[in-house]
Design a protein around this motif. Structure first.
Motif, PDB file in Angstrom:
ATOM      1  N   LEU A  53      -0.472  -3.174  12.569  1.00 53.94           N
ATOM      2  CA  LEU A  53      -1.205  -1.989  13.040  1.00 53.94           C
ATOM      3  C   LEU A  53      -2.654  -2.026  12.537  1.00 53.94           C
ATOM      4  O   LEU A  53      -3.391  -1.059  12.679  1.00 53.94           O
ATOM      5  CB  LEU A  53      -0.510  -0.706  12.558  1.00 53.94           C
ATOM      6  CG  LEU A  53       0.998  -0.618  12.832  1.00 53.94           C
ATOM      7  CD1 LEU A  53       1.577   0.688  12.288  1.00 53.94           C
ATOM      8  CD2 LEU A  53       1.288  -0.737  14.334  1.00 53.94           C
ATOM      9  N   GLY A  54      -3.040  -3.133  11.920  1.00 53.19           N
ATOM     10  CA  GLY A  54      -4.425  -3.278  11.455  1.00 53.19           C
ATOM     11  C   GLY A  54      -4.661  -2.784  10.034  1.00 53.19           C
ATOM     12  O   GLY A  54      -5.791  -2.784   9.565  1.00 53.19           O
ATOM     13  N   SER A  55      -3.591  -2.396   9.343  1.00 52.12           N
ATOM     14  CA  SER A  55      -3.684  -2.027   7.915  1.00 52.12           C
ATOM     15  C   SER A  55      -4.896  -1.166   7.594  1.00 52.12           C
ATOM     16  O   SER A  55      -5.688  -1.473   6.707  1.00 52.12           O
ATOM     17  CB  SER A  55      -3.705  -3.300   7.050  1.00 52.12           C
ATOM     18  OG  SER A  55      -2.426  -3.806   6.918  1.00 52.12           O
ATOM     19  N   ARG A  56      -5.018  -0.053   8.282  1.00 50.05           N
ATOM     20  CA  ARG A  56      -6.177   0.825   8.111  1.00 50.05           C
ATOM     21  C   ARG A  56      -6.234   1.486   6.735  1.00 50.05           C
ATOM     22  O   ARG A  56      -7.258   2.056   6.358  1.00 50.05           O
ATOM     23  CB  ARG A  56      -6.164   1.906   9.194  1.00 50.05           C
ATOM     24  CG  ARG A  56      -4.858   2.679   9.213  1.00 50.05           C
ATOM     25  CD  ARG A  56      -4.695   3.565  10.428  1.00 50.05           C
ATOM     26  NE  ARG A  56      -4.932   2.841  11.659  1.00 50.05           N
ATOM     27  CZ  ARG A  56      -5.807   3.249  12.584  1.00 50.05           C
ATOM     28  NH1 ARG A  56      -6.490   4.339  12.430  1.00 50.05           N
ATOM     29  NH2 ARG A  56      -5.969   2.538  13.664  1.00 50.05           N
ATOM     30  N   ASP A  57      -5.136   1.433   5.991  1.00 50.44           N
ATOM     31  CA  ASP A  57      -5.123   2.066   4.672  1.00 50.44           C
ATOM     32  C   ASP A  57      -5.464   1.093   3.542  1.00 50.44           C
ATOM     33  O   ASP A  57      -5.217   1.388   2.373  1.00 50.44           O
ATOM     34  CB  ASP A  57      -3.755   2.738   4.419  1.00 50.44           C
ATOM     35  CG  ASP A  57      -2.581   1.788   4.620  1.00 50.44           C
ATOM     36  OD1 ASP A  57      -2.773   0.692   5.206  1.00 50.44           O
ATOM     37  OD2 ASP A  57      -1.463   2.137   4.206  1.00 50.44           O
ATOM     38  N   LYS A  84       3.978  -0.798   8.075  1.00 49.33           N
ATOM     39  CA  LYS A  84       4.123   0.061   6.885  1.00 49.33           C
ATOM     40  C   LYS A  84       3.932   1.520   7.261  1.00 49.33           C
ATOM     41  O   LYS A  84       3.002   1.858   7.993  1.00 49.33           O
ATOM     42  CB  LYS A  84       3.075  -0.350   5.839  1.00 49.33           C
ATOM     43  CG  LYS A  84       2.960   0.600   4.642  1.00 49.33           C
ATOM     44  CD  LYS A  84       1.883   1.653   4.810  1.00 49.33           C
ATOM     45  CE  LYS A  84       1.863   2.664   3.678  1.00 49.33           C
ATOM     46  NZ  LYS A  84       0.871   3.745   3.902  1.00 49.33           N
ATOM     47  N   SER A  85       4.795   2.367   6.759  1.00 46.54           N
ATOM     48  CA  SER A  85       4.518   3.803   6.807  1.00 46.54           C
ATOM     49  C   SER A  85       5.275   4.480   5.682  1.00 46.54           C
ATOM     50  O   SER A  85       6.372   4.066   5.327  1.00 46.54           O
ATOM     51  CB  SER A  85       4.930   4.412   8.148  1.00 46.54           C
ATOM     52  OG  SER A  85       4.554   5.781   8.145  1.00 46.54           O
ATOM     53  N   THR A  86       4.652   5.509   5.129  1.00 41.90           N
ATOM     54  CA  THR A  86       5.376   6.340   4.163  1.00 41.90           C
ATOM     55  C   THR A  86       5.602   7.726   4.762  1.00 41.90           C
ATOM     56  O   THR A  86       6.020   8.640   4.063  1.00 41.90           O
ATOM     57  CB  THR A  86       4.602   6.457   2.825  1.00 41.90           C
ATOM     58  OG1 THR A  86       3.240   6.749   3.111  1.00 41.90           O
ATOM     59  CG2 THR A  86       4.693   5.185   2.013  1.00 41.90           C
ATOM     60  N   LYS A 136       0.821  -1.220   0.000  1.00 44.73           N
ATOM     61  CA  LYS A 136       0.000   0.000   0.000  1.00 44.73           C
ATOM     62  C   LYS A 136       0.857   1.273   0.000  1.00 44.73           C
ATOM     63  O   LYS A 136       0.328   2.363   0.108  1.00 44.73           O
ATOM     64  CB  LYS A 136      -0.990   0.048   1.184  1.00 44.73           C
ATOM     65  CG  LYS A 136      -1.833  -1.186   1.355  1.00 44.73           C
ATOM     66  CD  LYS A 136      -2.651  -1.156   2.610  1.00 44.73           C
ATOM     67  CE  LYS A 136      -2.120  -1.885   3.791  1.00 44.73           C
ATOM     68  NZ  LYS A 136      -0.976  -1.291   4.476  1.00 44.73           N
ATOM     69  N   SER A 150       0.425  -6.688   8.810  1.00 45.41           N
ATOM     70  CA  SER A 150      -0.698  -5.866   9.312  1.00 45.41           C
ATOM     71  C   SER A 150      -0.656  -5.720  10.835  1.00 45.41           C
ATOM     72  O   SER A 150      -1.693  -5.842  11.504  1.00 45.41           O
ATOM     73  CB  SER A 150      -2.043  -6.466   8.865  1.00 45.41           C
ATOM     74  OG  SER A 150      -2.147  -6.458   7.458  1.00 45.41           O
ATOM     75  N   GLN A 203       9.148   6.744  14.466  1.00 49.54           N
ATOM     76  CA  GLN A 203       8.499   6.308  15.706  1.00 49.54           C
ATOM     77  C   GLN A 203       8.432   4.771  15.753  1.00 49.54           C
ATOM     78  O   GLN A 203       8.724   4.153  16.777  1.00 49.54           O
ATOM     79  CB  GLN A 203       7.081   6.888  15.693  1.00 49.54           C
ATOM     80  CG  GLN A 203       6.307   6.742  16.958  1.00 49.54           C
ATOM     81  CD  GLN A 203       4.833   7.035  16.730  1.00 49.54           C
ATOM     82  OE1 GLN A 203       4.022   6.105  16.756  1.00 49.54           O
ATOM     83  NE2 GLN A 203       4.475   8.288  16.520  1.00 49.54           N
ATOM     84  N   ASN A 204       8.091   4.181  14.632  1.00 54.63           N
ATOM     85  CA  ASN A 204       7.968   2.715  14.578  1.00 54.63           C
ATOM     86  C   ASN A 204       9.328   2.051  14.805  1.00 54.63           C
ATOM     87  O   ASN A 204       9.433   1.026  15.485  1.00 54.63           O
ATOM     88  CB  ASN A 204       7.370   2.288  13.239  1.00 54.63           C
ATOM     89  CG  ASN A 204       5.947   2.819  13.060  1.00 54.63           C
ATOM     90  OD1 ASN A 204       5.352   3.322  14.013  1.00 54.63           O
ATOM     91  ND2 ASN A 204       5.416   2.710  11.859  1.00 54.63           N
ATOM     92  N   ARG A 209       6.337   8.962  11.413  1.00 57.29           N
ATOM     93  CA  ARG A 209       5.785   7.684  11.906  1.00 57.29           C
ATOM     94  C   ARG A 209       6.760   6.530  11.683  1.00 57.29           C
ATOM     95  O   ARG A 209       6.875   5.638  12.511  1.00 57.29           O
ATOM     96  CB  ARG A 209       4.429   7.412  11.258  1.00 57.29           C
ATOM     97  CG  ARG A 209       3.328   8.300  11.835  1.00 57.29           C
ATOM     98  CD  ARG A 209       1.951   7.847  11.407  1.00 57.29           C
ATOM     99  NE  ARG A 209       1.646   8.168  10.024  1.00 57.29           N
ATOM    100  CZ  ARG A 209       1.166   9.329   9.575  1.00 57.29           C
ATOM    101  NH1 ARG A 209       0.932  10.301  10.428  1.00 57.29           N
ATOM    102  NH2 ARG A 209       0.916   9.523   8.297  1.00 57.29           N
TER     103      ARG A 209
HETATM  104  P1  A2P Z   1       1.129   6.043   7.079  1.00 57.84           P
HETATM  105  O1  A2P Z   1       1.780   5.261   5.982  1.00 57.84           O
HETATM  106  O2  A2P Z   1       0.495   7.312   6.598  1.00 57.84           O
HETATM  107  O3  A2P Z   1       2.048   6.273   8.255  1.00 57.84           O
HETATM  108  P2  A2P Z   1      -0.018  -1.902   8.731  1.00 57.84           P
HETATM  109  O4  A2P Z   1       1.461  -1.827   8.943  1.00 57.84           O
HETATM  110  O5  A2P Z   1      -0.742  -2.710   9.756  1.00 57.84           O
HETATM  111  O6  A2P Z   1      -0.368  -2.308   7.309  1.00 57.84           O
HETATM  112  O7  A2P Z   1      -0.605  -0.434   8.939  1.00 57.84           O
HETATM  113  C1  A2P Z   1      -0.272   0.628   8.075  1.00 57.84           C
HETATM  114  C2  A2P Z   1      -1.154   1.824   8.393  1.00 57.84           C
HETATM  115  O8  A2P Z   1      -0.821   2.349   9.688  1.00 57.84           O
HETATM  116  C3  A2P Z   1      -0.990   2.958   7.421  1.00 57.84           C
HETATM  117  O9  A2P Z   1      -2.229   3.599   7.260  1.00 57.84           O
HETATM  118  C4  A2P Z   1       0.026   3.867   8.109  1.00 57.84           C
HETATM  119  O10 A2P Z   1      -0.117   5.189   7.667  1.00 57.84           O
HETATM  120  C5  A2P Z   1      -0.405   3.715   9.546  1.00 57.84           C
HETATM  121  N1  A2P Z   1       0.696   3.937  10.506  1.00 57.84           N
HETATM  122  C6  A2P Z   1       1.963   3.487  10.413  1.00 57.84           C
HETATM  123  N2  A2P Z   1       2.684   3.823  11.500  1.00 57.84           N
HETATM  124  C7  A2P Z   1       1.855   4.517  12.307  1.00 57.84           C
HETATM  125  C8  A2P Z   1       2.006   5.144  13.568  1.00 57.84           C
HETATM  126  N3  A2P Z   1       3.172   5.104  14.232  1.00 57.84           N
HETATM  127  N4  A2P Z   1       0.917   5.790  14.099  1.00 57.84           N
HETATM  128  C9  A2P Z   1      -0.259   5.835  13.424  1.00 57.84           C
HETATM  129  N5  A2P Z   1      -0.469   5.251  12.234  1.00 57.84           N
HETATM  130  C10 A2P Z   1       0.572   4.590  11.669  1.00 57.84           C
END
Ligand code: A2P
Length: 318
Positions: free
Chosen positions: A209-213, A261-263, A21, A207, A270-271, A267
């Motif tokens: 963080l629940g892959s909200r995107d 995942k983060s772009t 994503k 997932s 932070q991760n 964040r």
């Molecule tokens: P974003 O890429 O804008 O940071 P997963 O790893 O479960 O697939 O989740 C990815 C989602 O969690 C993306 O929407 C991402 O957004 C968001 N995300 C990633 N790191 C953080 C964070 N430290 N706090 C809040 N949302 C986060």
């Protein structure tokens, strides 16, 4: 950074950057930022359709001397269109070319699902091929071939149940080294984890963080929000960190690999820092109680009429 030893002594870093994503246009910058923050592990896949841009970022970072290839851990995944014995190499070579690499650190069978070669996303059963026609054992032989050709240093699977791992390992010359599955406090998969530990299989949590995107079609209306679970929020307050950091720390504290995942630069930093957070036994056991066997990625998109795939037989759960 904590890492896990593979049988040949290679170390797999416990935290990697997820790239599912991550849009082309964003992912180059995300990978460069991640490298400067300290990430050395990147989780990719042919089907994410962004490997070319990730490759450009890796190439540029290597050319400027910021990192060398040996320090990196790069995972990618075989798409379902290439499960035939003679097709595995072709898919891997497309990935290697896009990533501008000579070899991967880890190559995974992305799903225990086979598709027609010209159908990237099946819309009905005609795009799918039964596992009795292209067996997982056949696909695994293809994986063993690319391993022996040194196109990848390690091989494994993703979205495999204990039953499917066992089936493949029965006839494998080189046993499965990694299984990448969805894991977070609402889907803890304790039996699968225990089985993998016994079989010396490293488990990677996707997932986390629940892959909200995810796209809307892949989301349920009433999806739970991991960031709002009171126990997760409270533990975060205790450690002066965010819920996302608690989720990442939990995954690493239970000895899994995790690939948030983060772009977004803040964040992803932070991760990365969450890898150093130590949760107490009491906090771990509090989170242990939250399991609901809830999947965000249900696999329902493969349970298409006219095929023999069902959600139940995908996960081997009735
Ligand atoms: P974003 O890429 O804008 O940071 P997963 O790893 O479960 O697939 O989740 C990815 C989602 O969690 C993306 O929407 C991402 O957004 C968001 N995300 C990633 N790191 C953080 C964070 N430290 N706090 C809040 N949302 C986060």
């Amino acid at each position: 950074m904590k890492s896990y030893a593979m049988s040949n002594g290679d170390q797999m870093p416990a935290l990697g950057l997820g790239t599912w994503k991550s849009e082309p246009g964003d992912v180059y910058k995300a990978v460069r930022s991640a490298l400067s923050v300290g990430y050395r592990h990147f989780d990719c896949a042919y089907i994410y359709q962004n490997e070319q841009e990730i490759g450009a970022a890796l190439h540029d970072a290597i050319m400027t001397g910021e990192v060398n290839r040996e320090e990196l851990w790069i995972t990618s995944k075989l798409w379902n269109t290439h499960h035939g014995l003679s097709d595995v190499r072709e898919c891997l070579q497309i990935t290697l070319k896009a990533l501008q690499l000579e070899y991967l650190d880890l190559y995974l069978i992305h799903w225990p699902v086979a598709q027609q070669k010209d159908v990237i996303f099946p819309e009905d059963g005609s795009g799918l091929i039964s596992l009795s026609e292209i067996t997982l054992e056949e696909t695994w032989r293809g994986m063993e071939e690319v391993l022996s050709e040194k196109l990848t240093r390690h091989i494994g699977v993703s979205n495999f149940s204990t039953k499917k791992i066992d089936r493949v390992n029965q006839t494998a010359k080189h046993k499965i080294e990694v299984n990448q599955v969805e894991l977070h406090p609402l889907l803890q998969q304790k039996e699968l984890l225990e089985y993998c530990n016994e079989e010396n299989i490293i488990v990677t949590a996707y997932s986390p963080l629940g892959s909200r995107d995810r796209i809307a079609q892949m989301k349920a209306d009433d999806e739970p929000d991991l960031f709002k679970i009171p126990e997760i929020v409270d533990i975060g307050k205790e450690h002066n960190c965010s819920p996302a950091q608690v989720l990442i720390a939990w995954a690493i504290n239970r000895d899994t690999v995790v690939i948030p995942k983060s772009t977004n630069e803040a964040r992803l930093r932070q991760n990365f820092e969450a890898a150093d957070i130590k949760l107490s036994l009491e906090e771990m056991s509090q989170i242990d109680q939250l399991d609901k066997h809830y999947r965000y990625v249900t696999g329902a998109f493969f349970a298409l009429p006219g095929s023999d795939y069902t959600v139940a037989n995908l996960w081997d759960e009735e």
